[in-house]
Enzyme design. Structure first.
Site, PDB file in Angstrom:
ATOM      1  N   LEU A 251      44.639 -73.943  10.755  1.00 59.39           N
ATOM      2  CA  LEU A 251      45.273 -74.079   8.865  1.00 59.39           C
ATOM      3  C   LEU A 251      46.054 -73.090   8.292  1.00 59.39           C
ATOM      4  O   LEU A 251      45.341 -72.219   8.516  1.00 59.39           O
ATOM      5  CB  LEU A 251      44.364 -74.831   8.282  1.00 59.39           C
ATOM      6  CG  LEU A 251      43.715 -75.985   8.368  1.00 59.39           C
ATOM      7  CD1 LEU A 251      42.593 -76.407   7.998  1.00 59.39           C
ATOM      8  CD2 LEU A 251      44.830 -77.350   8.860  1.00 59.39           C
ATOM      9  N   ASP A 252      46.721 -72.764   9.060  1.00 62.41           N
ATOM     10  CA  ASP A 252      47.479 -71.033   7.930  1.00 62.41           C
ATOM     11  C   ASP A 252      47.074 -71.006   5.770  1.00 62.41           C
ATOM     12  O   ASP A 252      46.383 -72.127   5.764  1.00 62.41           O
ATOM     13  CB  ASP A 252      48.854 -71.389   7.985  1.00 62.41           C
ATOM     14  CG  ASP A 252      49.660 -72.800   7.081  1.00 62.41           C
ATOM     15  OD1 ASP A 252      48.970 -73.169   6.272  1.00 62.41           O
ATOM     16  OD2 ASP A 252      51.141 -72.878   6.771  1.00 62.41           O
ATOM     17  N   LYS A 253      46.632 -70.152   6.139  1.00 65.72           N
ATOM     18  CA  LYS A 253      46.924 -70.273   3.804  1.00 65.72           C
ATOM     19  C   LYS A 253      47.464 -71.254   3.433  1.00 65.72           C
ATOM     20  O   LYS A 253      46.724 -71.933   1.998  1.00 65.72           O
ATOM     21  CB  LYS A 253      46.816 -68.768   3.895  1.00 65.72           C
ATOM     22  CG  LYS A 253      48.454 -68.624   3.615  1.00 65.72           C
ATOM     23  CD  LYS A 253      49.341 -67.451   2.633  1.00 65.72           C
ATOM     24  CE  LYS A 253      50.195 -67.230   2.355  1.00 65.72           C
ATOM     25  NZ  LYS A 253      50.855 -68.289   1.767  1.00 65.72           N
TER      26      LYS A 253
END
Length: 337
Positions: A251-253
């Site tokens: 998952l990205d930010k």
């Protein structure tokens, strides 16, 4: 597949008609009827189509719910004040007035005022956030709806395999029926023509597919639709098949996993103050506020079993906080600005 269904059921029905009205033309002991076989095959095919249509209908409700998120009108600021306009008449650059409780009609940026907008569906995290920057089919919501529709209409790799098998299966079955007819006609006992027709019809009936080609499209519709209901959107249908073998999810930010709403996890008080008493007083004040953070504080107090008190002289200052009197004490809750 439909060609096999037609051939199989027509052959079964036609043979049954001959057995019923002209049994004398058939060899002894072969005058059997297959009306029920033809009826069952057609019933199963129609049942499969009906279930597929129902699945499409249920999963389409997810798209309808997404469409329902978008209001039909917007309060556009024009000369003389704000006027209510249909969403189709809003253009890029229009200034939109958003009142408390309103849904944001188009994409935009804040130009005046302060408020709280729940953007958890887009970014994964609630955030404080208007001239219109995108309208109509260019908005984020319209793009999400389009992605869900494209995913439901796309083909999975396994579906392409099913289509390929079906494209060979139908000619193969017809070829087998023709070969059966030829073998029985040449090598079969007398009357050879009758026995050849009976066995060719038997091949067509037995090979009639009732479920091939229905299971995969239905699973795609149900899978993508159910995922959309849970807030999971597939850009491509093949992602649904790939997911079965996924072992790691990155998952990205902005892909933060949240509950979609604020929650009080920690409360630190200065020496000399009791945590539960501070939480009880603050939560009592926040019961009068509609702010999402206020709701989180009240929920935390209720979760701890605290009894909230009545509030007097309640005041709310947008962008700063709230104030009021609880049990004779003046309580102020808000941002340090």
């Amino acid at each position: 597949m439909n060609s096999l269904v037609v051939l199989g059921t027509s052959a079964a029905w036609g043979y049954s008609v001959v057995s019923t009205f002209l049994p004398s033309v058939l060899p002894s002991g072969t005058a059997n009827v297959y009306y029920e076989a033809a009826a069952v095959i057609v019933t199963l095919i129609l049942l499969g189509r009906f279930l597929e249509a129902r699945a499409k209908g249920r999963t389409s409700q997810a798209i309808k719910r997404l469409v329902g998120l978008q209001p039909k009108t917007a309060r556009v600021i024009r000369t003389g004040g704000a006027i209510e306009l249909p969403l189709e008449q809003v253009v890029v650059g229009d200034r939109i007035e958003i009142r408390p409780g309103d849904r944001v009609p188009v994409d935009g940026r804040v130009t005046e005022g302060e408020s709280y907008v729940d953007e958890s569906m887009i970014s994964g995290e609630p955030a404080f956030t208007f001239a219109a920057t995108k309208v109509g089919a260019d908005t984020v919501l319209a793009q999400i709806i389009r992605m869900v529709e494209e995913a439901q209409g796309s083909k999975l790799p396994i579906q392409a395999l099913v289509d390929k098998i079906t494209s060979w299966f139908v000619p193969a079955v017809i070829g087998a029926a023709v070969l059966t007819f030829a073998v029985w006609f040449v090598l079969g006992p007398s009357p050879a023509l009758t026995f050849a027709l009976i066995n060719a019809v038997a091949v067509l009936i037995i090979a009639c597919p009732c479920a091939m080609g229905l299971a995969t499209p239905t699973s795609i519709m149900v899978g993508t639709g159910r995922a959309a209901e849970l807030g999971i959107l597939f850009r491509k249908g093949e992602a649904l098949q790939t997911l079965r073998s996924a072992q790691v999810v990155a998952l990205d930010k902005t892909g933060t996993l949240t509950k979609g709403k604020p929650e009080l996890t920690d409360l630190t008080v200065r020496p000399g103050f009791d945590r539960n008493e501070v939480l009880r007083l603050v939560a009592s004040i926040e019961t009068k506020s509609e702010h999402p953070i206020a709701e989180a504080i009240v929920a935390a107090a209720q979760r701890d079993g605290l009894v909230l008190s009545a509030v007097a002289a309640f005041q709310a200052e947008p962008g700063f906080g709230v104030a009021g009197t609880v049990a004779g004490q003046r309580i102020l809750v808000g941002a340090d600005r």
